[in-house]
Design a protein around this motif. Sequence first.
Motif, PDB file in Angstrom:
ATOM      1  N   ASP A  80      -3.118   0.143   7.945  1.00  0.00           N
ATOM      2  CA  ASP A  80      -2.934  -1.209   8.469  1.00  0.00           C
ATOM      3  C   ASP A  80      -3.568  -2.171   7.478  1.00  0.00           C
ATOM      4  O   ASP A  80      -4.756  -2.035   7.167  1.00  0.00           O
ATOM      5  CB  ASP A  80      -3.598  -1.323   9.828  1.00  0.00           C
ATOM      6  N   SER A  81      -2.779  -3.115   6.962  1.00  0.00           N
ATOM      7  CA  SER A  81      -3.310  -4.000   5.926  1.00  0.00           C
ATOM      8  C   SER A  81      -2.882  -5.433   6.168  1.00  0.00           C
ATOM      9  O   SER A  81      -1.916  -5.697   6.899  1.00  0.00           O
ATOM     10  CB  SER A  81      -2.826  -3.539   4.537  1.00  0.00           C
ATOM     11  N   GLY A  82      -3.606  -6.337   5.524  1.00  0.00           N
ATOM     12  CA  GLY A  82      -3.266  -7.748   5.594  1.00  0.00           C
ATOM     13  C   GLY A  82      -3.694  -8.390   6.899  1.00  0.00           C
ATOM     14  O   GLY A  82      -4.221  -7.743   7.802  1.00  0.00           O
ATOM     15  N   VAL A  83      -3.455  -9.690   6.971  1.00  0.00           N
ATOM     16  CA  VAL A  83      -3.757 -10.462   8.176  1.00  0.00           C
ATOM     17  C   VAL A  83      -2.621 -11.423   8.453  1.00  0.00           C
ATOM     18  O   VAL A  83      -1.850 -11.779   7.545  1.00  0.00           O
ATOM     19  CB  VAL A  83      -5.092 -11.258   8.034  1.00  0.00           C
ATOM     20  N   GLY A  84      -2.502 -11.821   9.719  1.00  0.00           N
ATOM     21  CA  GLY A  84      -1.499 -12.796  10.097  1.00  0.00           C
ATOM     22  C   GLY A  84      -0.094 -12.373   9.719  1.00  0.00           C
ATOM     23  O   GLY A  84       0.313 -11.233   9.950  1.00  0.00           O
ATOM     24  N   VAL A  85       0.632 -13.278   9.115  1.00  0.00           N
ATOM     25  CA  VAL A  85       2.021 -12.988   8.745  1.00  0.00           C
ATOM     26  C   VAL A  85       2.107 -11.968   7.620  1.00  0.00           C
ATOM     27  O   VAL A  85       3.172 -11.413   7.349  1.00  0.00           O
ATOM     28  CB  VAL A  85       2.771 -14.287   8.353  1.00  0.00           C
ATOM     29  N   ALA A 124      -3.914  30.048  15.328  1.00  0.00           N
ATOM     30  CA  ALA A 124      -4.680  29.373  16.370  1.00  0.00           C
ATOM     31  C   ALA A 124      -6.166  29.689  16.215  1.00  0.00           C
ATOM     32  O   ALA A 124      -6.548  30.838  15.938  1.00  0.00           O
ATOM     33  CB  ALA A 124      -4.193  29.798  17.747  1.00  0.00           C
ATOM     34  N   GLY A 125      -6.976  28.667  16.389  1.00  0.00           N
ATOM     35  CA  GLY A 125      -8.409  28.807  16.205  1.00  0.00           C
ATOM     36  C   GLY A 125      -8.884  28.498  14.803  1.00  0.00           C
ATOM     37  O   GLY A 125     -10.085  28.378  14.557  1.00  0.00           O
ATOM     38  N   GLY A 126      -7.944  28.371  13.878  1.00  0.00           N
ATOM     39  CA  GLY A 126      -8.285  28.106  12.489  1.00  0.00           C
ATOM     40  C   GLY A 126      -8.497  26.635  12.210  1.00  0.00           C
ATOM     41  O   GLY A 126      -8.486  25.796  13.119  1.00  0.00           O
ATOM     42  N   SER A 127      -8.668  26.322  10.927  1.00  0.00           N
ATOM     43  CA  SER A 127      -8.957  24.951  10.497  1.00  0.00           C
ATOM     44  C   SER A 127      -8.051  24.550   9.343  1.00  0.00           C
ATOM     45  O   SER A 127      -7.592  25.396   8.574  1.00  0.00           O
ATOM     46  CB  SER A 127     -10.412  24.841  10.036  1.00  0.00           C
ATOM     47  N   LEU A 128      -7.820  23.265   9.252  1.00  0.00           N
ATOM     48  CA  LEU A 128      -7.099  22.659   8.129  1.00  0.00           C
ATOM     49  C   LEU A 128      -7.716  21.304   7.853  1.00  0.00           C
ATOM     50  O   LEU A 128      -8.245  20.667   8.777  1.00  0.00           O
ATOM     51  CB  LEU A 128      -5.618  22.455   8.449  1.00  0.00           C
ATOM     52  N   THR A 129      -7.600  20.871   6.613  1.00  0.00           N
ATOM     53  CA  THR A 129      -8.013  19.517   6.252  1.00  0.00           C
ATOM     54  C   THR A 129      -6.834  18.794   5.615  1.00  0.00           C
ATOM     55  O   THR A 129      -6.237  19.290   4.664  1.00  0.00           O
ATOM     56  CB  THR A 129      -9.193  19.523   5.275  1.00  0.00           C
ATOM     57  N   LEU A 130      -6.507  17.650   6.180  1.00  0.00           N
ATOM     58  CA  LEU A 130      -5.476  16.776   5.609  1.00  0.00           C
ATOM     59  C   LEU A 130      -6.152  15.657   4.829  1.00  0.00           C
ATOM     60  O   LEU A 130      -7.219  15.188   5.221  1.00  0.00           O
ATOM     61  CB  LEU A 130      -4.609  16.173   6.708  1.00  0.00           C
ATOM     62  N   SER A 131      -5.501  15.255   3.740  1.00  0.00           N
ATOM     63  CA  SER A 131      -5.994  14.139   2.946  1.00  0.00           C
ATOM     64  C   SER A 131      -4.887  13.126   2.741  1.00  0.00           C
ATOM     65  O   SER A 131      -3.710  13.486   2.703  1.00  0.00           O
ATOM     66  CB  SER A 131      -6.511  14.615   1.589  1.00  0.00           C
ATOM     67  N   CYS A 132      -5.291  11.858   2.595  1.00  0.00           N
ATOM     68  CA  CYS A 132      -4.338  10.790   2.359  1.00  0.00           C
ATOM     69  C   CYS A 132      -4.959   9.812   1.379  1.00  0.00           C
ATOM     70  O   CYS A 132      -6.001   9.218   1.678  1.00  0.00           O
ATOM     71  CB  CYS A 132      -3.981  10.089   3.657  1.00  0.00           C
ATOM     72  N   ALA A 133      -4.326   9.664   0.227  1.00  0.00           N
ATOM     73  CA  ALA A 133      -4.810   8.760  -0.805  1.00  0.00           C
ATOM     74  C   ALA A 133      -3.984   7.489  -0.802  1.00  0.00           C
ATOM     75  O   ALA A 133      -2.752   7.542  -0.839  1.00  0.00           O
ATOM     76  CB  ALA A 133      -4.731   9.433  -2.169  1.00  0.00           C
ATOM     77  N   ALA A 134      -4.668   6.357  -0.758  1.00  0.00           N
ATOM     78  CA  ALA A 134      -4.005   5.053  -0.780  1.00  0.00           C
ATOM     79  C   ALA A 134      -4.066   4.460  -2.179  1.00  0.00           C
ATOM     80  O   ALA A 134      -5.048   4.637  -2.906  1.00  0.00           O
ATOM     81  CB  ALA A 134      -4.674   4.115   0.214  1.00  0.00           C
ATOM     82  N   SER A 135      -2.999   3.754  -2.540  1.00  0.00           N
ATOM     83  CA  SER A 135      -2.965   3.039  -3.813  1.00  0.00           C
ATOM     84  C   SER A 135      -2.242   1.713  -3.602  1.00  0.00           C
ATOM     85  O   SER A 135      -1.670   1.469  -2.537  1.00  0.00           O
ATOM     86  CB  SER A 135      -2.260   3.873  -4.891  1.00  0.00           C
ATOM     87  N   GLY A 136      -2.284   0.881  -4.615  1.00  0.00           N
ATOM     88  CA  GLY A 136      -1.678  -0.433  -4.485  1.00  0.00           C
ATOM     89  C   GLY A 136      -2.713  -1.436  -4.018  1.00  0.00           C
ATOM     90  O   GLY A 136      -3.837  -1.466  -4.512  1.00  0.00           O
ATOM     91  N   SER A 137      -2.354  -2.244  -3.031  1.00  0.00           N
ATOM     92  CA  SER A 137      -3.232  -3.308  -2.540  1.00  0.00           C
ATOM     93  C   SER A 137      -4.274  -2.776  -1.572  1.00  0.00           C
ATOM     94  O   SER A 137      -4.365  -3.201  -0.414  1.00  0.00           O
ATOM     95  CB  SER A 137      -2.408  -4.405  -1.889  1.00  0.00           C
ATOM     96  N   THR A 138      -5.083  -1.855  -2.046  1.00  0.00           N
ATOM     97  CA  THR A 138      -6.051  -1.202  -1.155  1.00  0.00           C
ATOM     98  C   THR A 138      -7.118  -2.163  -0.648  1.00  0.00           C
ATOM     99  O   THR A 138      -7.706  -1.920   0.405  1.00  0.00           O
ATOM    100  CB  THR A 138      -6.713  -0.020  -1.869  1.00  0.00           C
ATOM    101  N   PHE A 139      -7.346  -3.265  -1.379  1.00  0.00           N
ATOM    102  CA  PHE A 139      -8.349  -4.243  -0.950  1.00  0.00           C
ATOM    103  C   PHE A 139      -7.967  -4.878   0.382  1.00  0.00           C
ATOM    104  O   PHE A 139      -8.812  -5.414   1.097  1.00  0.00           O
ATOM    105  CB  PHE A 139      -8.483  -5.355  -2.005  1.00  0.00           C
ATOM    106  N   VAL A 163       0.859  -1.189   0.000  1.00  0.00           N
ATOM    107  CA  VAL A 163       0.000   0.000   0.000  1.00  0.00           C
ATOM    108  C   VAL A 163       0.894   1.238   0.000  1.00  0.00           C
ATOM    109  O   VAL A 163       1.823   1.344   0.804  1.00  0.00           O
ATOM    110  CB  VAL A 163      -0.939   0.015   1.212  1.00  0.00           C
ATOM    111  N   GLN A 164       0.598   2.160  -0.881  1.00  0.00           N
ATOM    112  CA  GLN A 164       1.331   3.429  -0.913  1.00  0.00           C
ATOM    113  C   GLN A 164       0.382   4.548  -0.497  1.00  0.00           C
ATOM    114  O   GLN A 164      -0.803   4.508  -0.830  1.00  0.00           O
ATOM    115  CB  GLN A 164       1.865   3.720  -2.322  1.00  0.00           C
ATOM    116  N   LEU A 165       0.934   5.500   0.223  1.00  0.00           N
ATOM    117  CA  LEU A 165       0.113   6.580   0.778  1.00  0.00           C
ATOM    118  C   LEU A 165       0.693   7.928   0.375  1.00  0.00           C
ATOM    119  O   LEU A 165       1.912   8.148   0.495  1.00  0.00           O
ATOM    120  CB  LEU A 165       0.068   6.481   2.296  1.00  0.00           C
TER     121      LEU A 165
END
Length: 118
Positions: free
Chosen positions: A97-102, A13-28, A1-3
């Motif tokens: 966080d991706s995958g299961v087990g090993v 102070a008191g202001g706002s921001l929005t962060l974004s994160c795009a995933a690619s690769g084995s997103t399933f 997975v790449q981010l």
Amino acid sequence: VQLVESGGGLVQAGGSLTLSCAASGSTFSINAMGWYRQAPGRRELVAVITSDGGSTDYGGSAKGRFTISLDKSNNTIHLQMNSLKPEDTAVYYCNADSGVGVQRRSSWGQGTQVTVSS
């Protein structure tokens, strides 16, 4: 997975921001995505959301001020940060966080700087 993160910057102070994160690769294989932040001497959880968007969790400092959301159509999470404080200043890292087990993996983005001026 790449981010790939975006949206950091300088805000008063008191202001706002929005962060974004795009995933690619084995997103399933993603179980959850979230944001952590690194300030001198510590890395802490900011917020996390499950891959179906059904469950969220927040670090103590984020509760009531930050909101994490998921756009499943393009495998992107957003972190809306309101009422920002100087102590929110840090490098924010996206995590998947991706995958299961090993095959379980933790992937990280490159980080984006958030600076809140007083």
